[in-house]
Scaffold this active site. Structure first.
Site, PDB file in Angstrom:
ATOM      1  N   VAL A  18       1.262  -0.673  -0.351  1.00  0.00           N
ATOM      2  CA  VAL A  18      -0.186  -0.005  -0.378  1.00  0.00           C
ATOM      3  C   VAL A  18       0.863   1.142   0.265  1.00  0.00           C
ATOM      4  O   VAL A  18       0.529   2.455  -0.701  1.00  0.00           O
ATOM      5  CB  VAL A  18      -1.082   0.012   1.001  1.00  0.00           C
ATOM      6  CG1 VAL A  18      -1.588   1.544   1.492  1.00  0.00           C
ATOM      7  CG2 VAL A  18      -1.534  -1.321   0.808  1.00  0.00           C
ATOM      8  N   THR A  42      -5.464  -0.317   7.077  1.00  0.00           N
ATOM      9  CA  THR A  42      -7.114  -0.573   7.552  1.00  0.00           C
ATOM     10  C   THR A  42      -7.254  -1.345   9.124  1.00  0.00           C
ATOM     11  O   THR A  42      -5.968  -2.023   8.824  1.00  0.00           O
ATOM     12  CB  THR A  42      -7.074  -1.832   6.502  1.00  0.00           C
ATOM     13  OG1 THR A  42      -7.218  -1.754   5.085  1.00  0.00           O
ATOM     14  CG2 THR A  42      -8.619  -3.162   6.605  1.00  0.00           C
ATOM     15  N   GLU A  76      -7.385   2.354   1.617  1.00  0.00           N
ATOM     16  CA  GLU A  76      -7.395   2.663   0.628  1.00  0.00           C
ATOM     17  C   GLU A  76      -8.274   0.986  -0.356  1.00  0.00           C
ATOM     18  O   GLU A  76      -8.533   0.291   0.573  1.00  0.00           O
ATOM     19  CB  GLU A  76      -5.635   1.611  -0.324  1.00  0.00           C
ATOM     20  CG  GLU A  76      -5.178   0.456   1.213  1.00  0.00           C
ATOM     21  CD  GLU A  76      -5.890  -0.313   0.288  1.00  0.00           C
ATOM     22  OE1 GLU A  76      -5.993  -0.574  -0.227  1.00  0.00           O
ATOM     23  OE2 GLU A  76      -6.123  -1.956   1.378  1.00  0.00           O
ATOM     24  N   LYS A 124     -14.388   0.922   4.800  1.00  0.00           N
ATOM     25  CA  LYS A 124     -13.665   0.249   3.836  1.00  0.00           C
ATOM     26  C   LYS A 124     -13.673  -1.372   4.732  1.00  0.00           C
ATOM     27  O   LYS A 124     -13.697  -2.332   3.631  1.00  0.00           O
ATOM     28  CB  LYS A 124     -12.208   0.165   5.252  1.00  0.00           C
ATOM     29  CG  LYS A 124     -10.770  -0.728   4.766  1.00  0.00           C
ATOM     30  CD  LYS A 124     -10.678  -0.947   2.886  1.00  0.00           C
ATOM     31  CE  LYS A 124      -9.352  -1.881   2.673  1.00  0.00           C
ATOM     32  NZ  LYS A 124      -8.924  -2.061   1.394  1.00  0.00           N
ATOM     33  N   LEU A 139     -18.842 -11.946  -8.755  1.00  0.00           N
ATOM     34  CA  LEU A 139     -19.862 -12.800  -9.139  1.00  0.00           C
ATOM     35  C   LEU A 139     -19.448 -13.919 -10.085  1.00  0.00           C
ATOM     36  O   LEU A 139     -19.359 -14.444 -10.898  1.00  0.00           O
ATOM     37  CB  LEU A 139     -21.188 -12.577  -9.609  1.00  0.00           C
ATOM     38  CG  LEU A 139     -21.783 -11.666  -9.009  1.00  0.00           C
ATOM     39  CD1 LEU A 139     -23.077 -10.649 -10.035  1.00  0.00           C
ATOM     40  CD2 LEU A 139     -21.900 -12.056  -8.079  1.00  0.00           C
ATOM     41  N   GLY A 179      -8.471 -15.297  -1.378  1.00  0.00           N
ATOM     42  CA  GLY A 179      -7.379 -15.274  -0.170  1.00  0.00           C
ATOM     43  C   GLY A 179      -7.295 -13.698  -0.456  1.00  0.00           C
ATOM     44  O   GLY A 179      -7.674 -12.592  -0.753  1.00  0.00           O
ATOM     45  N   CYS A 196      -6.597  -9.041   2.311  1.00  0.00           N
ATOM     46  CA  CYS A 196      -7.551  -7.536   2.549  1.00  0.00           C
ATOM     47  C   CYS A 196      -8.862  -8.700   2.725  1.00  0.00           C
ATOM     48  O   CYS A 196      -9.220  -8.933   3.750  1.00  0.00           O
ATOM     49  CB  CYS A 196      -7.900  -7.070   1.152  1.00  0.00           C
ATOM     50  SG  CYS A 196      -6.369  -5.862   1.038  1.00  0.00           S
ATOM     51  N   LYS A 254      -8.953 -11.216   6.327  1.00  0.00           N
ATOM     52  CA  LYS A 254      -8.085 -10.597   7.032  1.00  0.00           C
ATOM     53  C   LYS A 254      -9.137  -9.380   8.175  1.00  0.00           C
ATOM     54  O   LYS A 254      -9.202  -9.442   8.970  1.00  0.00           O
ATOM     55  CB  LYS A 254      -6.618  -9.837   7.071  1.00  0.00           C
ATOM     56  CG  LYS A 254      -6.128  -9.183   7.873  1.00  0.00           C
ATOM     57  CD  LYS A 254      -5.098  -8.438   7.681  1.00  0.00           C
ATOM     58  CE  LYS A 254      -5.017  -7.346   6.333  1.00  0.00           C
ATOM     59  NZ  LYS A 254      -5.798  -5.582   7.206  1.00  0.00           N
TER      60      LYS A 254
END
Length: 440
Positions: free
Chosen positions: A11, A122, A151, A207, A253, A260, A263, A266
């Site tokens: 980031v 985040t 972000e 976020k 979709l 995985g 982001c 977690k």
């Protein structure tokens, strides 16, 4: 404007390079001397399309630099961004904020006067307020304006996402901070990018809510895919049919082996932990996490079932191991569950990936790694596609048939057509579509 970016990871590096492309003077700070040395040599420690060129051009222009000296970087900057890691705590769901809080303490010690401190990492709701408290306690003589600026960068498309975002979210508490953020993102005004100004808490929640909603869409279509296989429907037709409804949309979709990356997994765990702490449980979010973890394991069973229910002594060619294409990121990739399960069942694995093999080799022992997908398939009993790299979208079917012991493909990303593979003589299994030549 002068900007200090604390943290030169994914980031921080992408954001710093993009801000410098806007014309700002950016200095990226990191405690890892080896990483800083690499960047100063022009080497990029992560794979992100276009990032090497962007970094090189702005370094050459004198707008982007790198250092381990946080104190001088902060002292010279108008705005300081915190872009350090917030991993899940070991054995727990909540985010580890120790790096954020340490960065706040270090920034406070280096500040003299007025400074805007922007959290880019985040972080759970309430972190901005805690950062504000830490700054005030560590340096009561300075004037800090704390901002939340999450972000929304997709790995593999991060530069495009930064330069042409759907929106910019800024949690601010003062006109000074609001004006500073407007100036930082002023180049995006030309594209009429919406800027959402809100409170610190609302910005932090946006976020997490956004990522959890997208993860929910993925989980929903994955479960629909399982049902489609049972009833004889085609999940891709179903996804298109519902995605054309503007209330739903067609993004996220696409069925597969589960999500995985750095982001979604977690952030889902962190939001669920926050909700539990405030006695407002999010049952949907908790269920999405559980379903996704189980799905990764189920995909190994799908491969085994496609190979007759027994893979003892069989060789499987695996194409793609990163959690998505156009990245070298292995964090929480489905392959980390699928491949060990296949090995435990007795299979020998030969694998390749355009960018992820170096990191994957440390996480997935006992695999023969090959640079070429055809080499991986040579003498294998089946080929399974785990990541939808463009490299694998137009493979030579006749050559594959000549290399494989039998023409069997398990495509967990649906990058080939059912009729297409049937016509080529393959026994083809995909996700949410009826298998063809299943008994061949």
């Amino acid at each position: 404007m002068k900007v200090a970016m604390i943290g030169a990871g994914y980031v921080g590096l992408v954001s710093g390079a993009c801000f410098s492309e806007f014309g700002h003077e950016v200095i990226c700070v990191d405690v890892d001397q080896r990483k800083i040395d690499m960047l100063e040599r022009g080497e990029i420690p992560i794979f992100e399309p276009g990032l090497d060129t962007l970094v090189a051009s702005n370094v050459q222009a004198g707008r982007l630099s790198f250092t381990t000296d946080l104190k001088s970087a902060v002292a010279e900057s108008d705005a300081v961004f915190i872009a350090v890691g917030t991993p899940s705590r070991r054995g727990e769901g909540d985010a580890d904020l120790s790096y954020v809080y340490q960065a706040a303490k270090d920034i406070a010690a280096a500040t003299d006067g007025t400074k805007v401190i922007v959290t880019k990492s985040t972080v759970p709701v309430g972190t901005g307020a805690q950062v504000k408290r830490i700054l005030a306690e560590a340096n009561p003589s300075a004037a800090f304006h704390v901002v939340s600026n999450p972000e929304f960068l997709r790995e593999g498309a991060a530069i495009e996402d930064f330069m042409r975002p759907n929106r910019i979210v800024c949690g601010v508490e003062s006109k000074y901070a609001r004006d500073m953020m407007r100036e930082l993102y002023r180049p995006l005004f030309l594209n009429e990018t919406p800027i959402v100004f809100t409170s610190l808490e609302s910005s932090e929640m946006i976020k997490y809510a956004a990522n959890c909603f997208l993860a929910t869409k993925i989980t929903f279509i994955n479960e629909i895919a399982d049902l489609c296989e049972k009833v004889g429907a085609d999940v891709q037709s179903v996804a298109r049919g519902i995605g054309l409804d503007r209330r739903i949309g067609n993004l996220f979709l696409h069925p597969g082996p589960g999500f995985g990356g750095s982001c979604f997994p977690k952030d889902i765990r962190a939001l669920a932990a926050t909700a539990e702490a405030f006695d407002a449980p999010l049952h949907i979010v908790e269920t999405v996490n559980s379903i996704n973890e189980n799905r990764k394991k189920a995909m190994a069973e799908k491969i085994i079932a496609a190979m007759g229910g027994d893979v003892t002594g069989r060789t499987i060619a695996i194409l793609g191991v990163t959690f998505k294409p156009n990245t070298d990121d292995m964090r929480e990739s489905p392959s980390l569950d699928i491949i060990p399960a296949l090995q435990k069942a007795g299979a020998t694995i030969r694998a390749c990936d355009p960018e992820g093999m170096r990191e994957a080799a440390e996480l997935l022992p006992g695999i023969e790694w090959l640079d070429d997908p055809y080499d991986a398939m040579d003498g294998a009993d089946a080929v399974a596609i785990l990541t939808e790299w463009n490299h694998y979208r137009a493979l030579d079917k006749e050559r594959m048939k000549s290399l494989l012991n039998r023409p069997l493909m398990i495509d967990l990303r649906n990058i080939y057509g059912v009729e297409e593979m049937e016509a080529a003589g393959f026994t083809y299994h995909s996700v949410g579509r009826m298998p063809v030549n299943a008994g061949a």
